[in-house]
Design an enzyme around this catalytic site. Structure first.
Site, mmCIF file in Angstrom:
data_model
loop_
_atom_site.group_PDB
_atom_site.id
_atom_site.type_symbol
_atom_site.label_atom_id
_atom_site.label_comp_id
_atom_site.label_asym_id
_atom_site.label_seq_id
_atom_site.Cartn_x
_atom_site.Cartn_y
_atom_site.Cartn_z
ATOM 1 N N HIS A 129 0.819 -1.227 0.000
ATOM 2 C CA HIS A 129 0.000 0.000 0.000
ATOM 3 C C HIS A 129 0.853 1.278 0.000
ATOM 4 O O HIS A 129 0.333 2.365 -0.259
ATOM 5 C CB HIS A 129 -0.916 0.056 1.223
ATOM 6 C CG HIS A 129 -1.993 -0.984 1.235
ATOM 7 N ND1 HIS A 129 -2.838 -1.190 0.165
ATOM 8 C CD2 HIS A 129 -2.371 -1.873 2.192
ATOM 9 C CE1 HIS A 129 -3.691 -2.174 0.466
ATOM 10 N NE2 HIS A 129 -3.421 -2.609 1.681
ATOM 11 N N ASP A 166 -2.933 -10.476 -2.242
ATOM 12 C CA ASP A 166 -3.478 -9.923 -0.993
ATOM 13 C C ASP A 166 -4.929 -9.495 -1.251
ATOM 14 O O ASP A 166 -5.265 -9.081 -2.363
ATOM 15 C CB ASP A 166 -2.636 -8.717 -0.577
ATOM 16 C CG ASP A 166 -2.993 -8.168 0.792
ATOM 17 O OD1 ASP A 166 -2.238 -8.422 1.751
ATOM 18 O OD2 ASP A 166 -4.026 -7.482 0.905
ATOM 19 N N HIS A 168 -6.453 -6.995 -0.385
ATOM 20 C CA HIS A 168 -6.577 -5.548 -0.615
ATOM 21 C C HIS A 168 -5.814 -5.147 -1.883
ATOM 22 O O HIS A 168 -4.867 -5.826 -2.283
ATOM 23 C CB HIS A 168 -6.049 -4.792 0.610
ATOM 24 C CG HIS A 168 -6.697 -5.233 1.889
ATOM 25 N ND1 HIS A 168 -6.051 -6.021 2.818
ATOM 26 C CD2 HIS A 168 -7.953 -5.036 2.346
ATOM 27 C CE1 HIS A 168 -6.890 -6.284 3.814
ATOM 28 N NE2 HIS A 168 -8.053 -5.700 3.555
ATOM 29 N N ASP A 254 -4.803 -12.566 3.565
ATOM 30 C CA ASP A 254 -6.067 -12.044 4.110
ATOM 31 C C ASP A 254 -7.263 -12.294 3.192
ATOM 32 O O ASP A 254 -8.377 -11.894 3.504
ATOM 33 C CB ASP A 254 -5.944 -10.551 4.463
ATOM 34 C CG ASP A 254 -5.110 -9.768 3.476
ATOM 35 O OD1 ASP A 254 -4.847 -10.281 2.364
ATOM 36 O OD2 ASP A 254 -4.719 -8.621 3.802
HETATM 37 ZN ZN LIG Z 1 -4.169 -6.912 2.802
#
Ligand SMILES: [Zn+2]
Length: 355
Positions: A129, A166, A168, A254
């Protein structure tokens, strides 16, 4: 494990009307992943690659000097600081983050030097991120992007690819390589989970990099069938069209069932299957060269089993450990590819034509 995210209620700092406890991003999942590798007997059969801190020169290939100066100053303070949106850290975290990025660089060097066939960098804090001028979502430095720049600029590779699984969106990696045709960035993530309003299929890169960013925002509730179909129909054909010299996998666990920060249903055998698919295409394209770097994954009892399945696939060594969560997770309704997921994957298939 010394990187201190402080006392939080999940991701909320103290001061909210809810009792603070352990921050969502803590050492627990990572420590237990390593513990399970040891208990399984796999750890002692693997080549250990010592991390080293990434240098300022290496970090500045991706990040702005102002951001790095601010991180260093806050890290030197007894109170620590905050890298940006939801990225608290304690004293000394800059040095730990440099070690985390450097760990991925060391993994790249080990693979390019032929010391290892492939590598998994179990590092913390995570990185995907982090953007050039700010941290975000528990990430201080863009570990895999920094290692990618190292591969391109210091090691002379011509093309690298990212397959970010991931849950996200890999917004940081996307941003770093937005205009760069030397890096194919693919992110498979839960539609609009984090960052908010990020990771759309229409975001395909810009300038010379147009067409080299592929987002597959899978609907919440996607299971192993949706992930396998995404790999078969989008990820593998895209890699075959792009022909990278090295494949990075920003590896968050995740998207696993029971994760508190995601709403997907992946399980250990699912992660093993995705890893085997990547190994097949990596063998075809780049002598099997894959470097995975650890990202998210927040459910301490399950993440280690997802990680062990990946490590068994990468190493080709099957241990005696049986994943006790498989009966629970494989029987969940909707593990098979669903029509609305199929529709999304069909749309994503069209992005490959640009490569
Ligand atoms: Zn994540």
């Amino acid at each position: 494990m010394w990187h201190d995210t402080g006392t939080h209620a999940g991701v909320l700092p103290a001061g909210n009307p809810i009792q603070p406890g352990t921050h969502a991003e803590s050492p627990e999942t990572k420590r237990r992943f390593k513990n399970l590798l040891e208990v399984s007997g796999l750890y002692e059969q693997l080549l250990q690659i010592a991390p080293r801190p990434a240098t300022d020169e290496e970090i500045l290939r991706v990040h702005t000097p102002d951001y790095i100066d601010r991180l260093k100053a806050e890290s030197a303070s007894p109170r620590g600081g905050d890298g940006g949106m939801l990225t608290p850290f304690g004293p000394g975290s800059y040095e730990i983050a440099a070690l985390s990025a450097g760990g991925v660089i060391a993994a790249v060097d080990a693979v390019l030097d032929g010391k290892a066939d492939n590598a998994y960098a179990l590092v913390r804090p995570p990185g995907h991120h982090a953007e050039p001028d700010m941290g975000m979502g528990f990430c201080l430095l863009a570990n895999a992007a920094i290692a990618g720049r190292h591969a391109l600029e210091a090691r002379g590779l011509e093309r690298i690819a990212y397959v970010d699984w991931d849950v996200h969106h890999g917004n940081g990696t996307q941003k770093v390589f937005w205009e760069d045709p030397q890096a194919l960035t693919i992110s498979i993530h839960q539609d609009r989970n984090f960052p908010p309003d990020s990771g759309f299929m229409s975001d395909i890169g810009g300038g010379a990099g147009e067409g080299y960013n592929i987002n597959v925002p899978l609907p919440a509730g996607s299971g192993v069938g949706a992930y396998e179909a995404t790999f078969e129909r989008v990820v593998l054909p895209a890699l075959r069209a792009f022909k990278p010299d090295l494949i990075f996998v920003p590896s968050g666990f995740d998207a696993g069932a029971h994760d508190p920060l995601g709403r997907m249903m992946m399980h250990g055998e699912g992660y093993r299957s995705l890893t085997n698919k990547l190994l097949t295409v990596a063998d075809e394209l780049c002598d099997g060269r894959i470097v995975m770097s650890h990202e998210g994954g927040y459910n301490a009892p399950t993440v280690p089993f997802f990680g062990l399945a990946v490590m068994e696939a990468l190493s080709g060594i099957k241990t005696e450990v049986e994943d006790p969560f498989m009966p629970l997770f494989s029987g969940m309704g909707g593990q098979e590819l669903q029509p609305h997921q199929e529709q999304l994957i069909s749309e994503a298939e069209r992005l490959i034509e640009r490569l």
